[in-house]
Design an enzyme around this catalytic site. Structure first.
Site, PDB file in Angstrom:
ATOM      1  N   CYS A   1      42.099  49.354  42.709  1.00 53.67           N
ATOM      2  CA  CYS A   1      41.045  48.366  42.449  1.00 53.67           C
ATOM      3  C   CYS A   1      40.649  47.672  43.750  1.00 53.67           C
ATOM      4  O   CYS A   1      40.291  48.329  44.724  1.00 53.67           O
ATOM      5  CB  CYS A   1      41.520  47.384  41.382  1.00 53.67           C
ATOM      6  SG  CYS A   1      40.259  46.215  40.822  1.00 53.67           S
ATOM      7  N   LEU A   2      40.718  46.362  43.801  1.00 55.74           N
ATOM      8  CA  LEU A   2      40.385  45.618  45.012  1.00 55.74           C
ATOM      9  C   LEU A   2      41.283  46.040  46.173  1.00 55.74           C
ATOM     10  O   LEU A   2      40.853  46.087  47.332  1.00 55.74           O
ATOM     11  CB  LEU A   2      40.523  44.126  44.736  1.00 55.74           C
ATOM     12  CG  LEU A   2      40.241  43.130  45.860  1.00 55.74           C
ATOM     13  CD1 LEU A   2      38.900  43.391  46.497  1.00 55.74           C
ATOM     14  CD2 LEU A   2      40.299  41.708  45.322  1.00 55.74           C
TER      15      LEU A   2
END
Length: 578
Positions: free
Chosen positions: A310-311
């Site tokens: 994800c991030l």
């Protein structure tokens, strides 16, 4: 005594007002919403042709529905007037096919359909404003769904009759308990059976490095031989790292260790007000780069498989780009889980990203120095309002069901904060301005480009991802000038990644694109690649092995002589920060 300059006083007053206001708006900017509705309203009022079509559509549809409703009272085999959209499970039970509930359900779906028609396709309305208005209309309509009220939900009525009203009584108890927990701010007792370090995040290992921002965990080997190149996993710092080390049966970390990999994991510090000025450069330098340096001393003379989720995957992409720019060849490969690198089509999260909304959010964060868990949860809750709000209200408060907690739900409740500076930079530079995909994102004094990356890439996207839509993740194929193995797996943003072998009803598609291959449009890609049953973890493990240089004896845990002594057992201390 030094006085604050007048402009700063005015700015501070504005920020205080916005910060206080934001507590009651779930962090949504009233100005942003007003602009969107005014854009839609003005252009609708100035489009007599569209208004005439809307009126004609309303009269025609509701006249036909009236006739259908009369037939529905006497014909139980009558076909539905409107077919729900794929994924809409609200009226799937057979009880909704009986009169008068079938008329209620179909009337609601007709109302949804008409409002979608009324809020889209208005000439002149900005795409962003149209999406905001259409989304807001759906949220308000969800409140009116007949599933949400005891008198109009046949499942609630049936269960209340079968239990002599005990289901409603139990539902009231559930409601009162939740109100008590919210008022007192105490922990949710449903998560008490799951404890970090006991039955969550319990793969054996040691903390071998710590700085202000991270703890680096090195996991204990379970095989006599391991792949020569270690793995460094960079999770998202919006949540705790142990989504990749949940229970023993579905821990990705344990799976990798048992497959003969040396695994390192970053565990992020939970920011407080004193960390307000930590930016993206801090997360890159004190996170990925410091962790790589530690691994280079613990497993010397070996390259590293860098993995980002994800991030954390976006950050890993930035790190790999900067290293390629600087001729730093310490990486062996790059793996990305549900990580976006091009944010032009970043899904419904873009509803909350514009200049007005970001300015408002910055003022909210300025108040505390960070974005807290409740403010972050507001946007995600709205995006999945049925799953996260209404379905819970129905099952727990109307049907009186006791929720069953699982390890993924316990992890999801253990959220973290985001520093003021980092989150502002992330939203502005990546979401709003798309600097990374455009080659404008700066690391140090120079921009980086994803096209500089030459190591092989393994990229995983999930079919039902509301955070990083798979078509957005797929854009990596156009941004990188290297071999990209792209995997599209069943499930959502989290459940699709926690997809261990043996998990029922899991499938995936996989394809390889080299730098010389022609572009395949996203919608064509699933048609060209075979769907396979099972977990994508297995082909990924094989891929890692194929991009390794052989096997060796497991390295020691830490390296005290090089300044990286064992500092304590996994899962460390940062994971317990509230």
């Amino acid at each position: 005594m030094t006085r604050m300059p007048l402009p700063d006083i005015k700015n501070s007053i504005d920020r205080v007002i916005h910060a206080v206001e934001g507590r009651y708006t779930q962090g949504l900017s009233p100005a942003s919403l007003t602009l969107a509705f005014m854009d839609w309203l003005i252009h609708t009022a100035h489009s007599p042709g569209k208004l005439s079509e809307m009126r004609e559509n309303f009269l025609r549809k509701y006249s036909a529905f009236g006739l259908w409703s009369m037939r529905a009272a006497f014909d139980p085999e009558l076909k539905p007037f409107i077919t729900p959209l794929p994924g809409d499970r609200r009226f799937s039970d057979a009880a909704w096919q009986r009169f008068p509930y079938n008329v209620m359900a179909q009337g609601f779906l007709l109302q949804e359909q008409w409002w979608h028609y009324a809020t889209t396709g208005i000439p002149g309305v900005a795409d962003h404003h149209e999406n905001v208005v259409s989304f807001a209309a759906r949220q308000w309509l969800d409140v009116l769904s007949p599933t949400n009220y005891p008198a109009t939900n046949p499942l609630v009525i049936e269960k209340a009759m079968n239990t002599g009203g005990q289901s409603l009584f139990q539902g009231m108890q559930n409601l009162l308990e939740d109100i008590q927990h919210n008022l007192l701010g105490d922990a949710d007792t449903q998560t008490s059976e799951f404890r970090v370090g006991e039955n969550l995040a319990c793969t054996p290992g040691k903390v071998v490095f710590r700085n202000r921002l991270i703890e680096l965990i090195q996991y204990s080997p379970t095989t006599d031989k391991v792949s020569a190149e270690p793995i460094l996993i960079t999770p998202a710092w919006i949540m705790k790292y142990y989504i990749l080390d949940l229970s023993e049966h579905n821990s990705m970390v344990k799976y990798l260790v048992d497959k003969g990999h040396t695994v390192f994991m970053i565990s992020w510090h939970n920011p407080t007000a004193r960390d307000r000025d930590m930016g993206m450069s801090d997360y890159l330098r004190r996170g990925v780069m410091d962790a790589l340096q530690a691994i280079n001393h613990i497993v010397p003379e070996q390259k590293v498989h860098l993995v980002g989720y994800c991030l954390g995957g976006t950050l890993a992409s930035i790190a790999a780009s900067a290293m390629a720019r600087d001729n730093d060849d310490r990486l062996k490969s790059l793996t990305l889980f549900t990580a976006q690198t091009d944010f032009t089509e970043a899904g419904e999260l873009m509803l909350f990203i514009d200049e007005s909304q970001l300015s408002y959010m910055e003022d909210i964060m300025w108040d505390k120095g960070y974005l807290d868990t409740q403010q972050m949860a507001g946007a995600f809750t709205l995006l999945r309002s049925y799953d996260l709000i209404w379905s819970r209200i129905i099952s727990e408060y109307l049907l009186g069901e006791t929720p069953r907690m699982n390890d993924l739900m316990a992890w999801n409740a253990d959220s973290t904060r985001m520093p003021y500076k980092m989150h502002s930079e992330y939203l502005r530079k990546l979401f709003l301005h798309n600097d990374l995909a455009s080659g404008r994102f700066r690391v140090g004094d120079r921009p980086v480009s994803l096209r500089d990356i030459r190591v092989p890439v393994f990229c995983v996207a999930t079919q039902k991802d509301h955070v990083a839509p798979w078509r957005s993740v797929y854009k990596i194929n156009d941004l990188m000038n290297t071999e990209v193995t792209f995997v599209l797996t069943s499930g959502g943003h989290n459940a699709g990644i926690v997809s261990e072998p043996g998990h029922p009803r899991r499938s995936y598609q996989m394809g390889v694109q080299t730098a010389e291959d022609k572009h395949i449009p996203a919608d064509d890609w699933p048609l060209r690649h075979e769907s396979k049953d099972g977990s994508w973890w297995e082909p990924w493990s094989d891929w890692l092995k194929s991009h390794s240089s052989g096997s060796t004896t497991p390295p020691s845990l830490g390296n005290a002589d090089a300044g990286y002594p064992v500092m304590g057992p996994a899962p460390g201390t940062f994971v317990f920060e509230n």
